[in-house]
Design a protein around this motif. Structure first.
Motif, PDB file in Angstrom:
ATOM      1  N   VAL A 138       0.860  -1.178   0.000  1.00 36.47           N
ATOM      2  CA  VAL A 138       0.000   0.000   0.000  1.00 36.47           C
ATOM      3  C   VAL A 138       0.898   1.230   0.000  1.00 36.47           C
ATOM      4  CG1 VAL A 138      -1.884   1.206   1.154  1.00 36.47           C
ATOM      5  CG2 VAL A 138      -1.736  -1.294   1.306  1.00 36.47           C
ATOM      6  N   TRP A 139       0.965   1.906  -1.146  1.00 38.40           N
ATOM      7  CA  TRP A 139       1.871   3.028  -1.338  1.00 38.40           C
ATOM      8  C   TRP A 139       1.165   4.354  -1.035  1.00 38.40           C
ATOM      9  CZ3 TRP A 139       6.790   1.593  -2.438  1.00 38.40           C
ATOM     10  CH2 TRP A 139       6.985   0.320  -2.988  1.00 38.40           C
ATOM     11  N   THR A 140       1.801   5.187  -0.237  1.00 35.58           N
ATOM     12  CA  THR A 140       1.264   6.507   0.060  1.00 35.58           C
ATOM     13  C   THR A 140       1.600   7.451  -1.085  1.00 35.58           C
ATOM     14  OG1 THR A 140       1.530   6.166   2.443  1.00 35.58           O
ATOM     15  CG2 THR A 140       1.285   8.441   1.671  1.00 35.58           C
ATOM     16  N   VAL A 141       0.564   8.032  -1.705  1.00 35.20           N
ATOM     17  CA  VAL A 141       0.795   8.979  -2.793  1.00 35.20           C
ATOM     18  C   VAL A 141       0.478  10.412  -2.375  1.00 35.20           C
ATOM     19  CG1 VAL A 141       0.468   7.280  -4.606  1.00 35.20           C
ATOM     20  CG2 VAL A 141      -1.510   8.548  -3.764  1.00 35.20           C
ATOM     21  N   HIS A 153       5.779   3.732   4.314  1.00 37.23           N
ATOM     22  CA  HIS A 153       5.683   3.752   2.855  1.00 37.23           C
ATOM     23  C   HIS A 153       6.612   2.683   2.285  1.00 37.23           C
ATOM     24  CE1 HIS A 153       5.222   5.451  -1.166  1.00 37.23           C
ATOM     25  NE2 HIS A 153       6.531   5.518  -1.291  1.00 37.23           N
ATOM     26  N   PRO A 154       6.095   1.531   1.834  1.00 35.89           N
ATOM     27  CA  PRO A 154       4.676   1.189   1.822  1.00 35.89           C
ATOM     28  C   PRO A 154       4.268   0.398   3.056  1.00 35.89           C
ATOM     29  CG  PRO A 154       5.886  -0.474   0.629  1.00 35.89           C
ATOM     30  CD  PRO A 154       6.918   0.523   1.122  1.00 35.89           C
ATOM     31  N   ILE A 155       2.942   0.260   3.256  1.00 37.98           N
ATOM     32  CA  ILE A 155       2.433  -0.758   4.178  1.00 37.98           C
ATOM     33  C   ILE A 155       2.585  -2.111   3.476  1.00 37.98           C
ATOM     34  CG2 ILE A 155       0.387  -1.648   5.363  1.00 37.98           C
ATOM     35  CD1 ILE A 155      -0.713   1.222   5.365  1.00 37.98           C
ATOM     36  N   VAL A 156       3.136  -3.084   4.166  1.00 36.70           N
ATOM     37  CA  VAL A 156       3.313  -4.424   3.601  1.00 36.70           C
ATOM     38  C   VAL A 156       2.296  -5.363   4.250  1.00 36.70           C
ATOM     39  CG1 VAL A 156       4.892  -6.352   3.228  1.00 36.70           C
ATOM     40  CG2 VAL A 156       5.774  -3.995   3.250  1.00 36.70           C
ATOM     41  N   ILE A 157       1.402  -5.906   3.433  1.00 38.75           N
ATOM     42  CA  ILE A 157       0.418  -6.884   3.890  1.00 38.75           C
ATOM     43  C   ILE A 157       0.752  -8.202   3.202  1.00 38.75           C
ATOM     44  CG2 ILE A 157      -2.034  -7.464   4.028  1.00 38.75           C
ATOM     45  CD1 ILE A 157      -2.627  -4.446   3.744  1.00 38.75           C
ATOM     46  N   GLU A 158       1.202  -9.179   3.964  1.00 40.41           N
ATOM     47  CA  GLU A 158       1.762 -10.396   3.369  1.00 40.41           C
ATOM     48  C   GLU A 158       0.733 -11.226   2.621  1.00 40.41           C
ATOM     49  OE1 GLU A 158       4.768 -11.067   2.949  1.00 40.41           O
ATOM     50  OE2 GLU A 158       5.689  -9.578   4.252  1.00 40.41           O
ATOM     51  N   GLN A 159      -0.501 -11.264   3.100  1.00 39.22           N
ATOM     52  CA  GLN A 159      -1.551 -12.020   2.421  1.00 39.22           C
ATOM     53  C   GLN A 159      -2.826 -11.192   2.385  1.00 39.22           C
ATOM     54  OE1 GLN A 159      -1.570 -15.852   4.627  1.00 39.22           O
ATOM     55  NE2 GLN A 159      -1.107 -16.748   2.638  1.00 39.22           N
ATOM     56  N   VAL A 176      -5.129   8.988  -1.716  1.00 47.26           N
ATOM     57  CA  VAL A 176      -4.160   8.911  -0.619  1.00 47.26           C
ATOM     58  C   VAL A 176      -3.244   7.700  -0.770  1.00 47.26           C
ATOM     59  CG1 VAL A 176      -3.864   8.911   1.895  1.00 47.26           C
ATOM     60  CG2 VAL A 176      -5.881  10.018   0.885  1.00 47.26           C
ATOM     61  N   PHE A 177      -3.795   6.559  -1.205  1.00 41.65           N
ATOM     62  CA  PHE A 177      -3.020   5.322  -1.324  1.00 41.65           C
ATOM     63  C   PHE A 177      -3.296   4.633  -2.663  1.00 41.65           C
ATOM     64  CE2 PHE A 177      -4.131   5.576   3.282  1.00 41.65           C
ATOM     65  CZ  PHE A 177      -2.864   5.815   3.783  1.00 41.65           C
ATOM     66  N   VAL A 186      -2.590  -3.055 -10.019  1.00 40.79           N
ATOM     67  CA  VAL A 186      -2.571  -1.901  -9.126  1.00 40.79           C
ATOM     68  C   VAL A 186      -4.016  -1.526  -8.828  1.00 40.79           C
ATOM     69  CG1 VAL A 186      -0.359  -1.034  -9.950  1.00 40.79           C
ATOM     70  CG2 VAL A 186      -2.477  -0.224 -11.021  1.00 40.79           C
ATOM     71  N   PHE A 187      -4.197  -0.738  -7.742  1.00 40.93           N
ATOM     72  CA  PHE A 187      -5.556  -0.421  -7.295  1.00 40.93           C
ATOM     73  C   PHE A 187      -5.547   0.877  -6.504  1.00 40.93           C
ATOM     74  CE2 PHE A 187      -9.070  -1.149  -4.123  1.00 40.93           C
ATOM     75  CZ  PHE A 187     -10.128  -1.104  -5.024  1.00 40.93           C
ATOM     76  N   ARG A 188      -6.502   1.743  -6.786  1.00 44.11           N
ATOM     77  CA  ARG A 188      -6.678   2.960  -5.991  1.00 44.11           C
ATOM     78  C   ARG A 188      -7.322   2.576  -4.659  1.00 44.11           C
ATOM     79  NH1 ARG A 188     -10.138   6.142 -10.224  1.00 44.11           N
ATOM     80  NH2 ARG A 188     -10.580   3.967 -10.798  1.00 44.11           N
ATOM     81  N   SER A 189      -6.501   2.267  -3.680  1.00 51.78           N
ATOM     82  CA  SER A 189      -6.972   1.622  -2.454  1.00 51.78           C
ATOM     83  C   SER A 189      -7.302   2.586  -1.325  1.00 51.78           C
ATOM     84  CB  SER A 189      -5.930   0.617  -1.957  1.00 51.78           C
ATOM     85  OG  SER A 189      -4.677   1.251  -1.770  1.00 51.78           O
ATOM     86  N   GLY A 190      -7.022   3.875  -1.486  1.00 48.94           N
ATOM     87  CA  GLY A 190      -7.362   4.847  -0.450  1.00 48.94           C
ATOM     88  C   GLY A 190      -7.840   6.132  -1.081  1.00 48.94           C
ATOM     89  N   CYS A 191      -9.157   6.341  -1.117  1.00 51.61           N
ATOM     90  CA  CYS A 191      -9.753   7.457  -1.854  1.00 51.61           C
ATOM     91  C   CYS A 191     -10.715   8.235  -0.965  1.00 51.61           C
ATOM     92  CB  CYS A 191     -10.537   6.946  -3.057  1.00 51.61           C
ATOM     93  SG  CYS A 191      -9.640   5.853  -4.166  1.00 51.61           S
TER      94      CYS A 191
END
Length: 256
Positions: A138-141, A153-159, A176-177, A186-191
């Motif tokens: 999860v990358w902070t933009v 930056h980034p948050i690492v979620i293993e699964q 945001v992410f 890729v995915f706009r995961s924080g809007c």
């Protein structure tokens, strides 16, 4: 019932279907207090005495979201998956009116397809998905955004379940992410979005098959989002008003 907190505390209602935990032993083991319970615990860890928390689930009368509960809610978090269609249209409209009047809404993971989120977005909110336990980054933009405060930056979620583009949402007010997955998507995961007086945040991470709501950085993001989404004023849904010529001469903001 909410826990006793100071009168100035943010009033937060954490809503979840509460179905996976009852039907799947693995989910119950990962989330012994329910997924909504884990979300509430994470908010409490970060906001402490600054928040008064209650939880609500689908099976409760009016899904636990009565007029009285919503009137006492500053920010509502929402997680749903199996039973989007079972949520009462009357309750959805009640929540929508409260958002327009200033209540914050945090839509989590599969809440992208909830009635309340799709109604507020006005689009299908469909996306790509695949659940094979891939790593999510999860990358902070927007590092200056309050929701990103203290987040690595980034948050690492293993699964995690993969959510990918195209994500059929309106152009976010703020991105945001962005997440990337080991499968290449890729995915706009924080809007963020604003509707009426209300602030809305969609956050992608958080699936029933993985212990994502125990992840400390995911919990931090949700708590930051709750603080950010708190009402800033307003208090009434915007409405159509007739305005006579010269009304301002009778006292400014008030109609004669």
């Amino acid at each position: 019932m909410p826990s006793p907190k100071p009168p100035t505390a943010l009033r937060v209602t954490v809503w979840g279907e509460g179905l996976h935990e009852q039907r799947d032993a693995g989910v119950a083991e990962r989330y012994p207090d329910g997924m909504h319970g884990a979300v509430a615990q994470g908010i409490a860890e970060h906001l402490g005495e600054a928040a008064v928390l209650r939880t609500a689930t689908l099976a409760e009368p009016e899904h636990g979201l009565t007029e009285e509960v919503l009137a006492e809610t500053d920010v509502l978090t929402w997680w749903g998956h199996l039973a989007h269609r079972e949520v009462s249209d009357e309750v959805v409209e009640r929540v929508r009116r409260r958002v327009l009047a200033g209540m914050g809404l945090i839509a989590l993971h599969s809440a992208h397809w909830s009635k309340i989120f799709t109604r507020l977005m006005g689009t299908t909110c469909t996306l790509r998905w695949r659940s094979v336990g891939e790593r999510e980054l999860v990358w902070t933009v927007d590092p200056a955004h309050p929701i990103a405060a203290g987040v690595p930056h980034p948050i690492v979620i293993e699964q995690q379940e993969m959510y990918g583009e195209f994500f059929d949402i309106p152009v976010p007010d703020e991105l945001v992410f962005i997440s990337s997955f080991s499968g290449g998507e890729v995915f706009r995961s924080g809007c963020t979005f604003r509707r009426g007086h209300g602030r809305i945040f969609y956050f992608g991470p958080g699936d029933q098959d993985y212990p994502v709501y125990h992840h400390p950085d995911v919990r931090r993001v949700i708590a930051n989002a709750v603080r950010w989404a708190a009402p800033r004023g307003g208090g009434a849904k915007p409405r159509l008003e007739h305005s006579d010529t010269g009304w301002w001469a009778a006292g400014g903001d008030e109609q004669p």
